[in-house]
Write a protein that holds these residues in place. Structure first.
Motif, PDB file in Angstrom:
ATOM      1  N   THR A 180       2.857  12.740  -3.190  1.00  0.00           N
ATOM      2  CA  THR A 180       3.991  11.948  -3.640  1.00  0.00           C
ATOM      3  C   THR A 180       3.700  10.457  -3.539  1.00  0.00           C
ATOM      4  O   THR A 180       4.058   9.684  -4.409  1.00  0.00           O
ATOM      5  CB  THR A 180       5.235  12.278  -2.813  1.00  0.00           C
ATOM      6  N   LYS A 181       3.021  10.050  -2.457  1.00  0.00           N
ATOM      7  CA  LYS A 181       2.748   8.632  -2.273  1.00  0.00           C
ATOM      8  C   LYS A 181       1.457   8.226  -2.974  1.00  0.00           C
ATOM      9  O   LYS A 181       0.560   9.039  -3.151  1.00  0.00           O
ATOM     10  CB  LYS A 181       2.610   8.307  -0.779  1.00  0.00           C
ATOM     11  N   SER A 182       1.363   6.941  -3.308  1.00  0.00           N
ATOM     12  CA  SER A 182       0.118   6.443  -3.904  1.00  0.00           C
ATOM     13  C   SER A 182      -0.863   6.108  -2.782  1.00  0.00           C
ATOM     14  O   SER A 182      -0.494   5.993  -1.625  1.00  0.00           O
ATOM     15  CB  SER A 182       0.408   5.201  -4.742  1.00  0.00           C
ATOM     16  N   ALA A 183      -2.125   5.928  -3.150  1.00  0.00           N
ATOM     17  CA  ALA A 183      -3.187   5.718  -2.167  1.00  0.00           C
ATOM     18  C   ALA A 183      -2.984   4.446  -1.359  1.00  0.00           C
ATOM     19  O   ALA A 183      -2.535   3.428  -1.874  1.00  0.00           O
ATOM     20  CB  ALA A 183      -4.532   5.680  -2.861  1.00  0.00           C
ATOM     21  N   THR A 184      -3.328   4.506  -0.083  1.00  0.00           N
ATOM     22  CA  THR A 184      -3.201   3.366   0.814  1.00  0.00           C
ATOM     23  C   THR A 184      -4.580   2.920   1.279  1.00  0.00           C
ATOM     24  O   THR A 184      -5.410   3.748   1.623  1.00  0.00           O
ATOM     25  CB  THR A 184      -2.395   3.758   2.072  1.00  0.00           C
ATOM     26  N   GLN A 185      -4.804   1.619   1.277  1.00  0.00           N
ATOM     27  CA  GLN A 185      -6.041   1.101   1.836  1.00  0.00           C
ATOM     28  C   GLN A 185      -5.684   0.208   3.009  1.00  0.00           C
ATOM     29  O   GLN A 185      -4.992  -0.797   2.841  1.00  0.00           O
ATOM     30  CB  GLN A 185      -6.818   0.304   0.788  1.00  0.00           C
ATOM     31  N   ILE A 186      -6.156   0.572   4.191  1.00  0.00           N
ATOM     32  CA  ILE A 186      -5.919  -0.233   5.379  1.00  0.00           C
ATOM     33  C   ILE A 186      -7.175  -1.037   5.673  1.00  0.00           C
ATOM     34  O   ILE A 186      -8.263  -0.475   5.767  1.00  0.00           O
ATOM     35  CB  ILE A 186      -5.587   0.659   6.596  1.00  0.00           C
ATOM     36  N   VAL A 187      -7.032  -2.367   5.754  1.00  0.00           N
ATOM     37  CA  VAL A 187      -8.188  -3.199   6.097  1.00  0.00           C
ATOM     38  C   VAL A 187      -7.949  -3.815   7.467  1.00  0.00           C
ATOM     39  O   VAL A 187      -7.004  -4.586   7.657  1.00  0.00           O
ATOM     40  CB  VAL A 187      -8.420  -4.304   5.047  1.00  0.00           C
ATOM     41  N   LEU A 188      -8.785  -3.480   8.423  1.00  0.00           N
ATOM     42  CA  LEU A 188      -8.595  -3.949   9.790  1.00  0.00           C
ATOM     43  C   LEU A 188      -9.334  -5.260  10.028  1.00  0.00           C
ATOM     44  O   LEU A 188     -10.395  -5.515   9.464  1.00  0.00           O
ATOM     45  CB  LEU A 188      -9.075  -2.902  10.787  1.00  0.00           C
TER      46      LEU A 188
END
Lengths: 319, 319
Positions: free
Chosen positions: A282-290
């Motif tokens: 359901t959700k679109s892709a997430t990119q986490i940048v630390l």
DNA sequence: CTGAAAGCGCTAACAT
DNA sequence: ATGTTAGCGCTTTCAG
């Protein structure tokens, strides 16, 4: 149901020692409470810390963890992904070996959630947890420039890795902004070792006064070679590197590095994967940048006193 | 069956893409083709190399590997063993945290084969893969004695570990055989750090001239502290340690150590476990004790030239 | 020697 | 709201 009955049932469950059978659930079509992790090498400290973090986080969420070392071979990755699909595990976290990752897309077709770690997926936007390689390198190179260095050499691996090319890119950008000439040297099977290359580098015309190493293995080799050539670090040659490591504080001088939040990298990957498992597509892709941290020590030329006060332990290691 | 038919069937299998369903097999009573591994900490280099070796060996035998970091807590071990029993995995390899290991015996009751790694099971004779801690330590201490040292200090952890007590035992035995007085100092929460203890040790009456550290973490801390006290190693204080590590060759002087066959430790554990899985309880318990290697470097007092010729890489690390 | 059927423990759909 | 049942894919047993 009356609470009286419920209590009786619960008591019976405890008395008999009933445990739901996962195999039956899986056979029925549910996913196993297992996360899969594929990394190039479980013995490598960086990957090992990630793996540890991931396993601990998974356990908290009551998942077990299947771990695979691909040995830097995509065919092993491919084969293991197949096995994980067959076993109906709940999701996969992957630090891919190479840029081609079509085999992971087959997993996604099988509705198996995947999170890319440290290196993103090409050709697809997918969930990923990354680090600010480019920006961090720029900060590190700028620090060397502030020390007055104009000839800064970048020593890197031949391997075509996302992280590597981002770091090289960051170096280039920082040098360009400072209006300095870039110098990049590759270390690898065709180009020779650090020990072989350093002498010729020092003999070259615009002799570098500082070296930026894109990984800690190169940094350690460079420092060792400089020492065996009796060159003083940081006075005759400054040094700074990407990625912290145990020996960085044990060598003298202590090496200035970009420190990655390795443990958090793993934790975030698990959270992201668990969210994806819950939400489905359901959700679109997430990119986490630390964010990384610039750990100033001695090899860049900063004073010893300052370096000691800023000394940091590597997170995720035993005390 | 006629081979004609067999060929047709095989063709059909490939065409359809048939894959046997493990969940159904397990539900039917078979064991999953999964090995379990429980170690105190997956981020610790020693355990990480073991884990890597185990996973690679397991994969060759077409097993997947469930890995757990117990975080040095036996209740986590206990809980995870329960989960592994429920999942009907084929066998467990365990590096136990503490001496009490009754919870593993429950697994054996459930006909789940177990191999103890690095530290044996108390109260039971069980399959185990160990290292010659005692003998290796004796060789190391004898080497220091050959260098002429009479006051040799043993620095060790407070933790009650099999490996530790074996190493202390080896030290004691070697000292007794050389008719020397033993000196043991513990490092830990109640006894203080290396940095806190070293000054008082150096002020004590029979001042030690050499230090044996039972683990590499202590060795590194000792060397660092000696350097910050401006004491020359090996001339003013010799140093040698159990267990090799990356930084041992990166520090100066390079540290003389007992090198464990870490990778082989893992491989042997898998072979032993697979044999046990095949044979069931027909065979009696096997204990494999692997040989270590004394790696002479510089910190013991041996010449630099000699040390360099004997330098060894740590096995199981990326190149 | 080949073929049919029971049943492992669970879930989901159905009937009461 | 409660109880019953079919069937997931495999192995094993029993019948033909």
């Amino acid at each position: 149901v009356s609470r009286d009955t419920e209590e009786k049932v619960r008591a019976a469950i405890r008395r008999i020692g009933y445990e739901p059978n996962e195999a039956a659930k899986v056979l029925k079509g549910q996913r196993a409470r297992i996360l899969g992790l594929i990394v190039p090498d479980l013995a490598d400290p960086f990957f090992a810390i990630c793996a540890n973090a991931i396993q601990v986080a998974a356990r908290k969420a009551e998942y077990m963890t299947l771990m695979v070392a691909s040995g830097h071979q995509s065919n092993v990755e491919r084969q293991q992904v197949e096995m994980m699909i067959q076993r109906h595990i709940a999701g996969i976290i992957i630090i891919p070996t190479s840029l081609d990752n079509d085999h992971f897309l087959t997993a996604r077709k099988n509705e198996l959630p995947i999170v890319w770690l440290d290196r993103p997926s090409e050709n697809t936007d997918a969930d990923a947890v990354l680090v600010d390689n480019r920006e961090a390198t720029m900060r590190l190179v700028e620090h060397l420039v502030e020390h007055g260095h104009r000839q800064i050499l970048c020593m890197t691996e031949e391997r075509k890795l996302f992280t590597n090319s981002e770091r090289i890119g960051g170096y280039m950008q920082a040098m360009r902004q400072a209006k300095l000439t870039t110098m990049v040297r590759m270390i690898g099977s065709t180009s020779g070792t650090v020990a072989e290359q350093l002498p010729s580098i020092l003999a070259s015309k615009p002799r570098p006064t500082a070296i930026f190493a894109t990984c800690n293995l190169i940094a350690a080799a460079v420092l060792r070679q400089l020492q065996s050539m009796h060159l003083d670090v940081p006075h005759e040659m400054a040094l700074a590197a990407f990625d912290d490591f145990d020996a960085a504080t044990l060598m003298s001088p202590q090496i200035t590095v970009v420190q990655q939040p390795v443990y958090n990298l793993g934790c975030n990957a698990v959270s992201l994967l668990l969210e994806r498992i819950k939400s489905g597509n359901t959700k679109s892709a997430t990119q986490i940048v630390l964010k990384t941290e610039l750990v100033i020590r001695e090899s860049c030329g900063c004073g010893v006193a300052k370096a000691i006060s800023k000394r940091k332990a590597i997170p995720g290691r035993r005390q």
